[in-house]
Enzyme design. Structure first.
Site, PDB file in Angstrom:
ATOM      1  N   LYS A 221     -39.843  19.160 -17.107  1.00 32.78           N
ATOM      2  CA  LYS A 221     -38.916  19.302 -15.802  1.00 32.78           C
ATOM      3  C   LYS A 221     -38.711  20.370 -14.987  1.00 32.78           C
ATOM      4  O   LYS A 221     -38.810  20.489 -13.707  1.00 32.78           O
ATOM      5  CB  LYS A 221     -37.604  18.525 -16.293  1.00 32.78           C
TER       6      LYS A 221
ATOM      7  N   GLN B 156     -29.564  15.969 -21.063  1.00 31.14           N
ATOM      8  CA  GLN B 156     -30.889  15.637 -21.954  1.00 31.14           C
ATOM      9  C   GLN B 156     -30.464  14.668 -23.187  1.00 31.14           C
ATOM     10  O   GLN B 156     -29.420  15.193 -23.853  1.00 31.14           O
ATOM     11  CB  GLN B 156     -31.787  16.866 -22.263  1.00 31.14           C
TER      12      GLN B 156
ATOM     13  N   ASP C 293     -30.233  10.322 -13.570  1.00 30.87           N
ATOM     14  CA  ASP C 293     -31.165   9.626 -14.457  1.00 30.87           C
ATOM     15  C   ASP C 293     -30.685   8.114 -14.159  1.00 30.87           C
ATOM     16  O   ASP C 293     -31.370   7.332 -14.833  1.00 30.87           O
ATOM     17  CB  ASP C 293     -30.585   9.898 -15.929  1.00 30.87           C
TER      18      ASP C 293
HETATM   19  N1  GUN Z   1     -34.479  11.323 -23.411  1.00 29.69           N
HETATM   20  C1  GUN Z   1     -35.551  10.798 -23.217  1.00 29.69           C
HETATM   21  N2  GUN Z   1     -35.777  10.299 -21.978  1.00 29.69           N
HETATM   22  C2  GUN Z   1     -34.841  11.099 -21.209  1.00 29.69           C
HETATM   23  C3  GUN Z   1     -34.576  10.758 -19.673  1.00 29.69           C
HETATM   24  O1  GUN Z   1     -35.299   9.967 -19.114  1.00 29.69           O
HETATM   25  N3  GUN Z   1     -33.554  11.394 -19.403  1.00 29.69           N
HETATM   26  C4  GUN Z   1     -32.805  12.289 -20.105  1.00 29.69           C
HETATM   27  N4  GUN Z   1     -31.615  12.770 -19.747  1.00 29.69           N
HETATM   28  N5  GUN Z   1     -32.952  12.070 -21.619  1.00 29.69           N
HETATM   29  C5  GUN Z   1     -34.051  11.716 -22.039  1.00 29.69           C
END
Ligand code: GUN
Length: 278
Positions: A49, A93, A116
């Site tokens: 990211k 996360q 998200d």
């Molecule tokens: N952990 C696994 N997939 C995701 C996601 O799309 N966003 C976040 N914040 N954590 C994750």
């Protein structure tokens, strides 16, 4: 033989569009990233990211916190980002350590900064067919991929395997909002094969390597593979037995090069939209 749905090339194109859009924005869109502990998979995802943010000209502020952080302290960090006018989106996360209540934490993020789309306000808005501030990146990316390949959704039977809050449930809402008939299967579903084999659009998001065999797939179905599983030899495989299923499907996403790239692209898109108040 199925047509490959190339998430990687669509994601690159979306990233270029975002880069152009971001050039015109001042202050530059900025994402606050919070990572707790040292989960190796999370580290890889967060680095992906960060790379994508940098190459698109977007800003980020990374907060790496100790595994043992008390929930209260984590909440205070989120609140500080909520109050910071230069931060437009916040990403916590997942997964979080066991002593922390994930639901409480996701509710602390301001819905207007919830990049998200995990806050109950945004989940609720999506499920009611209202516009959320942001939509969960993976299912949103899958919708964009279906659009790109001009795959109609209305009236189709969409079968989703996996009921996670991150993928399965928002995927069901998105497909339902576009008038698909949706079946949401999960680990307790009996006769999974019989549901899957009725699907016009089959979305596999369970994290079980090659669970979806050719016998699960109707001739001509569209097969979307969300799985990212690492074999003992270190190879990445999806939830779909690609080499067999591609002979039966009309469209299929590869792993890697499919859905995963779209997730990151939609994250960038969500930040820019939050920063520009869209
Ligand atoms: N952990 C696994 N997939 C995701 C996601 O799309 N966003 C976040 N914040 N954590 C994750």
């Amino acid at each position: 033989m199925a047509i490959l749905m190339k998430g990687k090339s669509l994601a690159l194109r979306i990233q270029e569009e975002i880069q152009e859009k971001a050039k015109r924005l001042e202050p530059k869109p900025k994402l606050g990233i919070i990572m707790v502990g040292n989960n190796p998979a999370s580290k890889i995802y967060v680095n992906k990211k960060k790379d994508a943010l940098e190459s698109t000209g977007l800003l980020f502020q990374m907060l790496a916190l100790e595994e043992s952080i008390p929930q209260r302290d984590l909440e205070n960090h989120i609140e500080a980002m909520n109050q910071d006018p230069l931060i437009h989106g916040i990403l916590v996360q997942l997964p979080l350590p066991h002593h922390i209540c994930t639901q409480d934490i996701l509710q602390k993020v301001s819905p207007q900064k919830d990049v998200d789309g995990f806050h109950p306000v945004n989940v609720g808005r999506l499920s009611m067919g209202m516009k959320p501030y942001a939509i969960s990146c993976t299912p949103y990316g899958i919708i964009k991929l279906l659009e790109e390949y001009k795959i109609s959704i209305e009236g189709k039977h969409a079968v989703i395997v996996g009921r996670s809050n991150i993928v399965g449930k928002p995927m069901a809402s998105l497909l339902l909002n576009q008038n698909a008939t949706v079946t949401l299967c999960h680990s307790k579903t009996t006769s999974l094969q019989s549901f899957c084999s009725q699907a016009d659009i089959l979305v596999a998001a369970v994290g079980i390597p090659k669970l979806i065999q050719a016998s699960f797939v109707k001739e001509g179905a569209v097969v979307i593979d969300v799985g990212i599983n690492r074999t003992t030899e270190g190879k990445l495989v999806g939830d779909v037995d690609f080499s067999e299923v591609e002979k039966k499907a009309s469209y299929i996403t590869p792993v890697p090069g499919g859905v995963g790239n779209m997730t990151v692209a939609m994250l960038l898109s969500n930040i820019v939209n939050l920063a520009s108040g869209q």
